[in-house]
Design a protein around this motif. Structure first.
Motif, mmCIF file in Angstrom:
data_model
loop_
_atom_site.group_PDB
_atom_site.id
_atom_site.type_symbol
_atom_site.label_atom_id
_atom_site.label_comp_id
_atom_site.label_asym_id
_atom_site.label_seq_id
_atom_site.Cartn_x
_atom_site.Cartn_y
_atom_site.Cartn_z
ATOM 1 N N LEU A 111 -37.953 22.909 -25.653
ATOM 2 C CA LEU A 111 -38.764 22.744 -24.329
ATOM 3 C C LEU A 111 -38.113 21.835 -23.315
ATOM 4 O O LEU A 111 -38.135 21.883 -22.198
ATOM 5 N N GLN A 112 -37.325 20.786 -23.859
ATOM 6 C CA GLN A 112 -36.763 19.873 -22.781
ATOM 7 C C GLN A 112 -35.885 20.659 -22.063
ATOM 8 O O GLN A 112 -35.354 20.104 -21.229
ATOM 9 N N TYR A 113 -34.781 21.298 -22.724
ATOM 10 C CA TYR A 113 -33.801 22.231 -22.153
ATOM 11 C C TYR A 113 -34.483 23.028 -21.063
ATOM 12 O O TYR A 113 -33.886 23.117 -19.782
ATOM 13 N N PHE A 114 -35.662 23.559 -21.266
ATOM 14 C CA PHE A 114 -36.404 24.531 -20.372
ATOM 15 C C PHE A 114 -36.798 23.686 -19.002
ATOM 16 O O PHE A 114 -36.571 24.161 -17.925
ATOM 17 N N ARG A 115 -37.395 22.502 -19.371
ATOM 18 C CA ARG A 115 -38.091 21.659 -18.300
ATOM 19 C C ARG A 115 -36.772 21.010 -17.287
ATOM 20 O O ARG A 115 -37.080 20.508 -16.420
ATOM 21 N N ARG A 116 -35.610 21.154 -17.718
ATOM 22 C CA ARG A 116 -34.598 20.808 -16.857
ATOM 23 C C ARG A 116 -34.585 21.835 -15.484
ATOM 24 O O ARG A 116 -33.908 21.407 -14.370
ATOM 25 N N PHE A 117 -34.888 22.943 -15.859
ATOM 26 C CA PHE A 117 -34.779 23.931 -14.627
ATOM 27 C C PHE A 117 -36.147 24.368 -14.323
ATOM 28 O O PHE A 117 -36.318 24.704 -12.976
ATOM 29 N N ILE A 118 -37.220 24.275 -14.852
ATOM 30 C CA ILE A 118 -38.694 24.702 -14.385
ATOM 31 C C ILE A 118 -39.466 23.248 -14.877
ATOM 32 O O ILE A 118 -40.014 22.781 -15.640
ATOM 33 N N LYS A 227 -32.550 23.413 -6.621
ATOM 34 C CA LYS A 227 -32.042 22.068 -6.853
ATOM 35 C C LYS A 227 -31.912 21.579 -8.278
ATOM 36 O O LYS A 227 -30.950 20.711 -8.556
ATOM 37 N N GLN A 228 -32.765 22.071 -9.198
ATOM 38 C CA GLN A 228 -32.548 21.967 -10.728
ATOM 39 C C GLN A 228 -30.984 22.437 -11.000
ATOM 40 O O GLN A 228 -30.380 21.747 -11.842
ATOM 41 N N CYS A 229 -30.545 23.670 -10.574
ATOM 42 C CA CYS A 229 -29.529 24.338 -10.983
ATOM 43 C C CYS A 229 -28.328 23.573 -10.529
ATOM 44 O O CYS A 229 -27.039 23.470 -11.258
ATOM 45 N N LEU A 230 -28.517 22.861 -9.344
ATOM 46 C CA LEU A 230 -27.162 22.155 -8.590
ATOM 47 C C LEU A 230 -27.039 20.843 -9.343
ATOM 48 O O LEU A 230 -25.788 20.328 -9.389
ATOM 49 N N GLU A 231 -27.951 20.459 -10.413
ATOM 50 C CA GLU A 231 -27.987 19.194 -11.150
ATOM 51 C C GLU A 231 -26.922 19.476 -12.283
ATOM 52 O O GLU A 231 -26.616 18.464 -13.124
ATOM 53 N N SER A 459 -36.477 34.084 -11.649
ATOM 54 C CA SER A 459 -36.348 32.611 -11.957
ATOM 55 C C SER A 459 -36.801 32.199 -13.092
ATOM 56 O O SER A 459 -35.849 31.438 -13.745
ATOM 57 N N ILE A 460 -37.825 32.758 -13.741
ATOM 58 C CA ILE A 460 -38.172 32.399 -14.850
ATOM 59 C C ILE A 460 -37.231 32.493 -16.144
ATOM 60 O O ILE A 460 -36.639 31.808 -16.984
ATOM 61 N N MET A 461 -36.599 33.870 -16.131
ATOM 62 C CA MET A 461 -35.690 34.353 -17.151
ATOM 63 C C MET A 461 -34.211 33.731 -16.777
ATOM 64 O O MET A 461 -33.587 33.311 -17.594
ATOM 65 N N LEU A 462 -33.806 33.301 -15.334
ATOM 66 C CA LEU A 462 -32.890 32.482 -15.397
ATOM 67 C C LEU A 462 -32.956 31.285 -15.762
ATOM 68 O O LEU A 462 -31.975 30.622 -16.312
ATOM 69 N N ALA A 463 -33.951 30.444 -15.552
ATOM 70 C CA ALA A 463 -34.259 29.260 -16.340
ATOM 71 C C ALA A 463 -34.152 29.277 -17.917
ATOM 72 O O ALA A 463 -33.484 28.459 -18.677
#
Length: 556
Positions: A111-118, A227-231, A459-463
């Motif tokens: 879940l923490q990995y997923f919350r990096r993007f969503i 913005k999250q992907c650029l991090e 975008s959900i699938m990309l995350a």
């Protein structure tokens, strides 16, 4: 002197109007007929015969308009700017100077990995706009009153539908096809109500409708996700390619048709990924602008996606022939970004290479190479099953290696000479294809009349895929294997003890006394042949075996 009749319409217009107003048809009957020069009522002093020149004057040649400087530059394609030589390519110092990827001290949870993007901020914004949109679109001004937790459950249900795909949303709640992990979390009516109310921008706020932005309805969500992907810490090797989001509807201002794609109708997304498939930057294609540029549409996309790469760090970028050109390679080289990609035959910028027939006669593995006069880039044409042309600013032919290829004529594998530029391209180009393949396996086609909803689910699938690939990268850096646990601090339960079947001793099995085949209630496989299923068991040995195998079981 006879001459061609020529009318001065400015001088005769008033005369014609007077005849029409007076209604004198006798004067109009002869109008337009052929007559001599003496019959002309008014002499035209400005008349000059077409086949004669005025006395004392010399006819000047007609001046042909010349194209402007900008047009000349576009027509030539800057081909005169490059000069090519047949000489060895001296590879520059392209040692990577950027930030290296550092592994975490402890692996986060899934879940923490997923919350990096969503992030929670994105879900809260989605909640506010969804509640607002539900009030604006209903006659009773009824609010759906959704919450962040409920929207997270909605996203989780969508991901679960991708693992167990059924035809239609309603089938997950029907008795015969009910999916407990979907139906137990939310009712069907509530699920469909939330789907109809999902929204991302206020329709009544004119500031959201920026001029020329066709994706303004989902722009806030896309900007936060980008913005999250650029991090993500970019890697040394990056690939740029296009993605297609399938959409068959007609009510969309950005729908495209690409006939060579598995889903030709849909939305096109330009993406920059690492060589391992992690999405770092993207841009939704909204259609052409109609303006001609120096680098073309593909070159402008590469420059736009490379703006988020730190300059001067010797990053390597790979792309296909849709984007590649010699001016683009030179422009990226000025930023100390090295480029490698396939090249179309009409973008060689004056580079003369051997034709396909000559390379085919020389056999598989033959190649021809040229180097720019200043040594900034090289173009290599290599023949395998067919010829392919590549351009690069950091590698060329050497060092060569062998490629394992199948020969139809000899019915065997052959070792074919392969330039180093081909090996580099094949190794680091497939990042976007990798993330596309992961998405296609578990993406559920959630149908909707609103075109921007398709971009949201994409975008959900990309995350999700980004979270999985980031976890794999961290595990590789830490030297760990396996899937992440829900709680890394909780130890895994011990494995159940392996069941050991205790048989009769060999002296009892081979005594040939009272080994009677009897029927049992449980059906199983024969112990000897491992293929026949039987309900016959040896009464003494307690071993499943049919009658034809019982002799071998109890005598050998």
């Amino acid at each position: 002197m006879n001459r061609e009749k020529r009318w001065d319409w400015d001088k005769h217009s008033q005369f014609i109007l007077d005849m029409i107003q007076n209604g004198d048809e006798s004067e109009i009957e002869g109008f337009g007929g052929t007559s001599s020069d003496e019959d002309d009522p008014v002499e035209d002093p400005d008349y000059t015969p077409l086949n004669q020149e005025s006395k004392g004057e010399v006819s000047q040649p007609r001046e042909v308009p010349q194209p402007s400087t900008s047009t000349k530059k576009h027509l030539t394609g800057q081909e005169n700017k490059f000069s090519w030589r047949k000489k060895p390519f001296e590879a520059p110092d392209c040692t990577f100077k950027g930030e290296s990827v550092t592994p975490p001290d402890e692996l986060p949870t899934p879940l923490q990995y997923f919350r990096r993007f969503i992030t929670e901020e994105m879900i809260e914004s989605l909640m506010e706009q969804t509640n607002l949109y539900s009030v604006q679109t209903t006659d009773t001004l009824k609010n759906v009153n959704t919450t962040v937790k409920e929207l997270e459950i909605l996203i989780g249900m969508y991901l679960r539908m991708g693992l167990c795909q059924l035809p239609g949303n309603r089938t997950y709640w029907e008795n015969n096809t009910r999916c407990a992990m979907v139906a137990d979390n939310m009712s069907r009516n509530r699920f469909q109500t939330l789907l109809a109310s999902l929204h991302f921008a206020d329709n009544t706020d004119s500031s959201n409708r920026q001029e020329g932005d066709k994706c303004w309805k989902i722009r806030p969500w896309l900007d936060m996700f980008r913005k999250q992907c650029l991090e993500i810490t970019p890697e040394e090797y990056n690939s740029i390619d296009e993605q297609m989001v399938s959409f068959r509807g007609t009510r969309s201002p950005i729908r495209q048709y690409v006939k060579s794609k598995p889903h030709p109708w849909g939305f096109k997304i330009w993406a920059r990924c690492t060589s391992t498939g992690i999405l770092c930057d993207f841009q939704v294609y909204e259609g052409g602008t109609g303006k001609r540029t120096t680098f073309g549409m593909g070159g402008d996309v590469v420059l736009k996606l490379c703006e988020t790469l730190p300059p001067g760090q010797n990053y390597k970028v790979f792309a296909d022939n849709l984007f590649s050109s010699a001016p683009l390679v030179l422009e990226l080289l000025q930023r100390q970004i090295f480029y490698t990609g396939t090249l179309r035959s009409n973008r060689l910028s004056g580079c003369q290479l051997e034709d396909d027939k000559s390379l085919a006669k020389r056999g598989r593995g033959s190649f021809d190479a040229r180097v720019e006069k200043e040594g900034s880039m090289a173009i290599v044409k290599w023949h395998d099953n067919r010829s392919v042309t590549l351009i690069s600013s950091h590698t060329a032919v050497e060092p060569q290696d062998k490629a394992h290829r199948w020969s139809k004529q000899e019915k065997a594998f052959l070792d074919v000479n392969r330039p180093h530029i081909v090996k580099e391209y094949n190794t680091f180009m497939g990042g976007v294809d990798l993330i596309d393949g992961c998405i296609a396996r578990y993406k559920y086609n959630m149908r909707s009349r609103r075109w921007y909803i398709y971009l949201f689910w994409h975008s959900i699938m990309l995350a999700l895929v980004n979270a999985w690939l980031t976890y794999r990268r961290d595990c590789k850096l830490l030297g760990q294997r396996g899937r992440p646990s829900l709680d890394s601090k909780t130890p895994s339960p011990p494995a159940p003890p392996k069941r050991v079947r205790v048989g009769v001793p060999d002296d009892v099995r081979l005594d040939q006394v009272a080994h009677w085949p009897v029927k049992c209630a449980k059906r199983g496989r024969c112990k000897i042949c491992k293929t026949n299923a039987t309900t016959t068991v040896c009464e003494k040995c307690d071993v499943l075996c049919p009658v034809e195998c019982s002799v071998r079981t109890c005598t050998k």
